[in-house]
Scaffold this motif. Structure first.
Motif, PDB file in Angstrom:
ATOM      1  N   THR A   1      32.546  33.914  25.876  1.00  9.03           N
ATOM      2  CA  THR A   1      31.475  34.836  25.485  1.00  9.03           C
ATOM      3  C   THR A   1      30.363  34.994  26.520  1.00  9.03           C
ATOM      4  OG1 THR A   1      31.919  34.202  23.235  1.00  9.03           O
ATOM      5  CG2 THR A   1      29.896  35.428  23.629  1.00  9.03           C
ATOM      6  N   ALA A   2      30.193  36.238  26.963  1.00  6.54           N
ATOM      7  CA  ALA A   2      29.125  36.574  27.899  1.00  6.54           C
ATOM      8  C   ALA A   2      28.855  38.071  27.801  1.00  6.54           C
ATOM      9  CB  ALA A   2      29.524  36.222  29.322  1.00  6.54           C
ATOM     10  N   ALA A   3      27.607  38.456  28.042  1.00  5.00           N
ATOM     11  CA  ALA A   3      27.244  39.870  28.000  1.00  5.00           C
ATOM     12  C   ALA A   3      28.029  40.652  29.038  1.00  5.00           C
ATOM     13  CB  ALA A   3      25.744  40.028  28.241  1.00  5.00           C
ATOM     14  N   ASP A   4      28.269  40.029  30.182  1.00  2.19           N
ATOM     15  CA  ASP A   4      29.152  40.628  31.181  1.00  2.19           C
ATOM     16  C   ASP A   4      29.809  39.526  31.972  1.00  2.19           C
ATOM     17  OD1 ASP A   4      27.600  40.218  33.821  1.00  2.19           O
ATOM     18  OD2 ASP A   4      26.120  41.181  32.516  1.00  2.19           O
ATOM     19  N   ILE A   5      30.942  39.847  32.569  1.00  2.00           N
ATOM     20  CA  ILE A   5      31.634  38.864  33.407  1.00  2.00           C
ATOM     21  C   ILE A   5      31.790  39.461  34.802  1.00  2.00           C
ATOM     22  CG2 ILE A   5      32.814  37.818  31.454  1.00  2.00           C
ATOM     23  CD1 ILE A   5      35.369  39.273  32.328  1.00  2.00           C
ATOM     24  N   THR A   6      31.701  38.610  35.811  1.00  2.34           N
ATOM     25  CA  THR A   6      31.827  39.063  37.194  1.00  2.34           C
ATOM     26  C   THR A   6      32.869  38.207  37.900  1.00  2.34           C
ATOM     27  OG1 THR A   6      29.541  39.810  37.256  1.00  2.34           O
ATOM     28  CG2 THR A   6      30.612  39.405  39.372  1.00  2.34           C
ATOM     29  N   ILE A   7      33.770  38.885  38.585  1.00  6.10           N
ATOM     30  CA  ILE A   7      34.795  38.206  39.366  1.00  6.10           C
ATOM     31  C   ILE A   7      34.573  38.597  40.819  1.00  6.10           C
ATOM     32  CG2 ILE A   7      37.279  37.934  39.763  1.00  6.10           C
ATOM     33  CD1 ILE A   7      36.238  39.671  36.609  1.00  6.10           C
ATOM     34  N   THR A   8      34.289  37.640  41.684  1.00  4.25           N
ATOM     35  CA  THR A   8      34.150  37.947  43.104  1.00  4.25           C
ATOM     36  C   THR A   8      35.355  37.371  43.842  1.00  4.25           C
ATOM     37  OG1 THR A   8      32.916  35.944  43.610  1.00  4.25           O
ATOM     38  CG2 THR A   8      31.641  37.873  42.918  1.00  4.25           C
ATOM     39  N   GLY A   9      35.401  37.636  45.132  1.00  2.00           N
ATOM     40  CA  GLY A   9      36.515  37.100  45.912  1.00  2.00           C
ATOM     41  C   GLY A   9      37.144  38.125  46.840  1.00  2.00           C
ATOM     42  N   PHE A  10      36.613  39.384  46.832  1.00  3.04           N
ATOM     43  CA  PHE A  10      37.125  40.377  47.778  1.00  3.04           C
ATOM     44  C   PHE A  10      36.491  40.072  49.138  1.00  3.04           C
ATOM     45  CE2 PHE A  10      36.902  43.684  44.092  1.00  3.04           C
ATOM     46  CZ  PHE A  10      37.913  43.015  43.428  1.00  3.04           C
ATOM     47  N   THR A  11      37.311  39.829  50.132  1.00  2.00           N
ATOM     48  CA  THR A  11      36.810  39.553  51.482  1.00  2.00           C
ATOM     49  C   THR A  11      37.663  40.325  52.474  1.00  2.00           C
ATOM     50  OG1 THR A  11      38.309  37.701  51.888  1.00  2.00           O
ATOM     51  CG2 THR A  11      36.228  37.205  50.745  1.00  2.00           C
ATOM     52  N   THR A  12      37.405  40.125  53.746  1.00  2.00           N
ATOM     53  CA  THR A  12      38.225  40.779  54.773  1.00  2.00           C
ATOM     54  C   THR A  12      39.542  40.045  54.992  1.00  2.00           C
ATOM     55  OG1 THR A  12      36.992  39.546  56.439  1.00  2.00           O
ATOM     56  CG2 THR A  12      36.260  41.808  55.995  1.00  2.00           C
ATOM     57  N   ASP A  13      39.769  38.988  54.243  1.00  3.62           N
ATOM     58  CA  ASP A  13      41.028  38.243  54.404  1.00  3.62           C
ATOM     59  C   ASP A  13      42.242  39.093  54.020  1.00  3.62           C
ATOM     60  OD1 ASP A  13      39.558  36.091  55.194  1.00  3.62           O
ATOM     61  OD2 ASP A  13      39.760  34.970  53.318  1.00  3.62           O
ATOM     62  N   TYR A  14      42.029  40.019  53.083  1.00  6.22           N
ATOM     63  CA  TYR A  14      43.139  40.858  52.622  1.00  6.22           C
ATOM     64  C   TYR A  14      42.717  42.328  52.653  1.00  6.22           C
ATOM     65  CZ  TYR A  14      44.996  36.420  51.052  1.00  6.22           C
ATOM     66  OH  TYR A  14      45.451  35.133  51.037  1.00  6.22           O
TER      67      TYR A  14
ATOM     68  N   ILE B   1      44.221  44.770  50.523  1.00  6.69           N
ATOM     69  CA  ILE B   1      44.322  45.323  49.175  1.00  6.69           C
ATOM     70  C   ILE B   1      44.217  44.164  48.185  1.00  6.69           C
ATOM     71  CG2 ILE B   1      45.809  46.583  47.550  1.00  6.69           C
ATOM     72  CD1 ILE B   1      47.220  47.787  50.042  1.00  6.69           C
ATOM     73  N   TYR B   2      43.530  44.394  47.089  1.00  6.01           N
ATOM     74  CA  TYR B   2      43.426  43.358  46.061  1.00  6.01           C
ATOM     75  C   TYR B   2      44.062  43.856  44.765  1.00  6.01           C
ATOM     76  CZ  TYR B   2      40.585  40.546  49.088  1.00  6.01           C
ATOM     77  OH  TYR B   2      40.178  39.766  50.141  1.00  6.01           O
ATOM     78  N   TYR B   3      44.695  42.918  44.078  1.00  5.93           N
ATOM     79  CA  TYR B   3      45.322  43.218  42.787  1.00  5.93           C
ATOM     80  C   TYR B   3      44.661  42.342  41.728  1.00  5.93           C
ATOM     81  CZ  TYR B   3      48.855  43.231  39.074  1.00  5.93           C
ATOM     82  OH  TYR B   3      49.485  43.348  37.868  1.00  5.93           O
ATOM     83  N   LEU B   4      44.099  42.982  40.714  1.00  6.37           N
ATOM     84  CA  LEU B   4      43.372  42.259  39.673  1.00  6.37           C
ATOM     85  C   LEU B   4      44.115  42.438  38.351  1.00  6.37           C
ATOM     86  CD1 LEU B   4      40.649  40.722  39.254  1.00  6.37           C
ATOM     87  CD2 LEU B   4      39.651  42.914  38.629  1.00  6.37           C
ATOM     88  N   ASN B   5      44.455  41.335  37.726  1.00  7.84           N
ATOM     89  CA  ASN B   5      45.165  41.383  36.448  1.00  7.84           C
ATOM     90  C   ASN B   5      44.271  40.743  35.391  1.00  7.84           C
ATOM     91  OD1 ASN B   5      47.012  40.249  34.318  1.00  7.84           O
ATOM     92  ND2 ASN B   5      48.483  41.425  35.523  1.00  7.84           N
ATOM     93  N   VAL B   6      43.916  41.511  34.386  1.00  8.07           N
ATOM     94  CA  VAL B   6      43.023  41.018  33.330  1.00  8.07           C
ATOM     95  C   VAL B   6      43.786  41.057  32.011  1.00  8.07           C
ATOM     96  CG1 VAL B   6      40.845  41.359  32.111  1.00  8.07           C
ATOM     97  CG2 VAL B   6      40.991  41.845  34.557  1.00  8.07           C
ATOM     98  N   GLN B   7      43.834  39.931  31.330  1.00  8.35           N
ATOM     99  CA  GLN B   7      44.607  39.850  30.094  1.00  8.35           C
ATOM    100  C   GLN B   7      43.731  39.399  28.929  1.00  8.35           C
ATOM    101  OE1 GLN B   7      48.432  38.009  30.322  1.00  8.35           O
ATOM    102  NE2 GLN B   7      48.613  38.338  32.518  1.00  8.35           N
TER     103      GLN B   7
ATOM    104  N   PRO C   1      37.937  47.138  49.794  1.00  2.83           N
ATOM    105  CA  PRO C   1      36.676  46.674  49.210  1.00  2.83           C
ATOM    106  C   PRO C   1      35.717  46.060  50.230  1.00  2.83           C
ATOM    107  CG  PRO C   1      38.457  45.166  48.633  1.00  2.83           C
ATOM    108  CD  PRO C   1      39.087  46.365  49.269  1.00  2.83           C
ATOM    109  N   ALA C   2      36.235  45.275  51.157  1.00  7.10           N
ATOM    110  CA  ALA C   2      35.335  44.521  52.037  1.00  7.10           C
ATOM    111  C   ALA C   2      35.038  45.246  53.347  1.00  7.10           C
ATOM    112  CB  ALA C   2      35.931  43.148  52.330  1.00  7.10           C
TER     113      ALA C   2
ATOM    114  N   SER D   1      29.980  50.578  51.157  1.00  2.00           N
ATOM    115  CA  SER D   1      29.370  49.274  50.926  1.00  2.00           C
ATOM    116  C   SER D   1      30.429  48.191  51.000  1.00  2.00           C
ATOM    117  CB  SER D   1      28.729  49.220  49.534  1.00  2.00           C
ATOM    118  OG  SER D   1      27.668  50.121  49.443  1.00  2.00           O
ATOM    119  N   VAL D   2      29.986  46.994  51.285  1.00  2.00           N
ATOM    120  CA  VAL D   2      30.880  45.845  51.175  1.00  2.00           C
ATOM    121  C   VAL D   2      30.981  45.506  49.688  1.00  2.00           C
ATOM    122  CG1 VAL D   2      31.145  43.392  51.637  1.00  2.00           C
ATOM    123  CG2 VAL D   2      30.336  44.924  53.445  1.00  2.00           C
TER     124      VAL D   2
END
Lengths: 179, 100
Positions: free
Chosen positions: A14-27, A29-35, A114-115, A149-150
């Motif tokens: 439970t949270a008013a909003d959730i934030t997932i970070t981790g997009f960097t120049t290492d990759y 394209i990013y694939y995000l799977n939310v279940q 993204p980055a 933007s980054v």
């Protein structure tokens, strides 16, 4: 093209909003799977914002610089519908209202550039879940952030009342290199 | 119909009543900052505005029924000289008015 590499796995409660970070120049394209993303109240859907690393990691980009086009369908309604918005600051992550039973949404998203501060970030999102009227719904959408933007992550939050929260979500983040 | 300013006042009261609101960033839970609370008020007001201004479209879409059913109504109206389809559409519109 290399294989998808798992970067992180998180379970949110439970949270008013959730934030997932981790997009960097290492990759590239990013694939995000939310279940099982559930809101505390029914008849709400989820919205999102990209986040940036200034002034600190995970700061939401709240400018009205998002464009979105999508297509939504619902088994209890007769006509699937297309929609679009330009200049919004709250694009849709699941444009299907959640059923009161709260089985949750399932999403997958591909995030491009993204980055890279020299290019706009774009994203494709697919969502499905048991929607209101106890019927399955789906959404396909594309999103463009019209500023260079980054982008370091994504913030997800429910539409609706001030007290609406994300009750639960499982989030898996993967990276992919194009070379 | 409420104005956006009126809905913002409502949203501010709701956010105040809901405090403390927490956010979760990569597993770290903390309370919203003042700036984030202010954004929450804006988002809540905008959400209320969207529901007020646009939810009638979804309700009308559901109420109209399928294109096949509507064509069937129009066929039998043409055969029988009735106005079932026109009356049905008018009723759905009347039941789900477009905001002023």
């Amino acid at each position: 093209m290399s294989a998808l590499v798992k970067i992180s796995e998180q379970t949110f409660t439970t949270a008013a909003d959730i934030t997932i970070t981790g997009f960097t120049t290492d990759y590239d394209i990013y694939y995000l799977n939310v279940q099982k993303a559930r809101t505390t109240q029914g008849n709400a859907y989820l919205e999102f914002r990209f986040t940036t690393n200034t002034p600190s990691a995970g700061t939401p980009i709240t400018d009205s610089d998002y464009q979105q086009s999508g297509y939504v369908g619902h088994a209890a309604f007769t006509s699937p519908a297309a929609w679009s918005s330009s200049g919004t600051n709250s694009p849709k992550w699941t444009y299907i209202s959640q059923n009161n039973n709260g089985e949750g949404y399932y999403n997958e998203a591909w995030i491009f550039n993204p980055a890279d501060a020299t290019q706009e970030t774009t994203m494709l999102v697919t969502a499905t879940g048991n929607a209101r009227s106890d019927a399955v719904g789906h959404m396909f959408t594309s999103v463009r952030l019209t500023q260079n933007s980054v982008v370091d992550g994504i913030q997800i939050y429910p539409s609706g009342g001030a007290s609406y929260s994300v009750q639960e979500a499982e989030v898996y983040l993967y990276g992919l290199k194009t070379s | 119909m409420a104005t956006l300013e009126e809905l913002t006042v409502e949203a501010q009261a709701e956010v105040d009543a809901a405090k403390p609101l927490m956010k979760n960033v990569d597993g770290e839970v903390r309370e919203l900052t003042e700036e984030e609370y202010a954004q929450r008020v804006i988002d809540t007001a905008n959400s209320k505005w969207e529901i007020q201004q646009f939810s009638y479209k979804q309700l009308r879409q559901a109420g109209y029924g399928s294109i096949a059913d509507q064509l069937d109504m129009q066929y039998w109206d043409a055969v029988n000289g009735t106005t079932t389809w026109k009356d049905h559409i008018a009723q759905v519109k009347s039941d789900n008015p477009k905001p002023e």
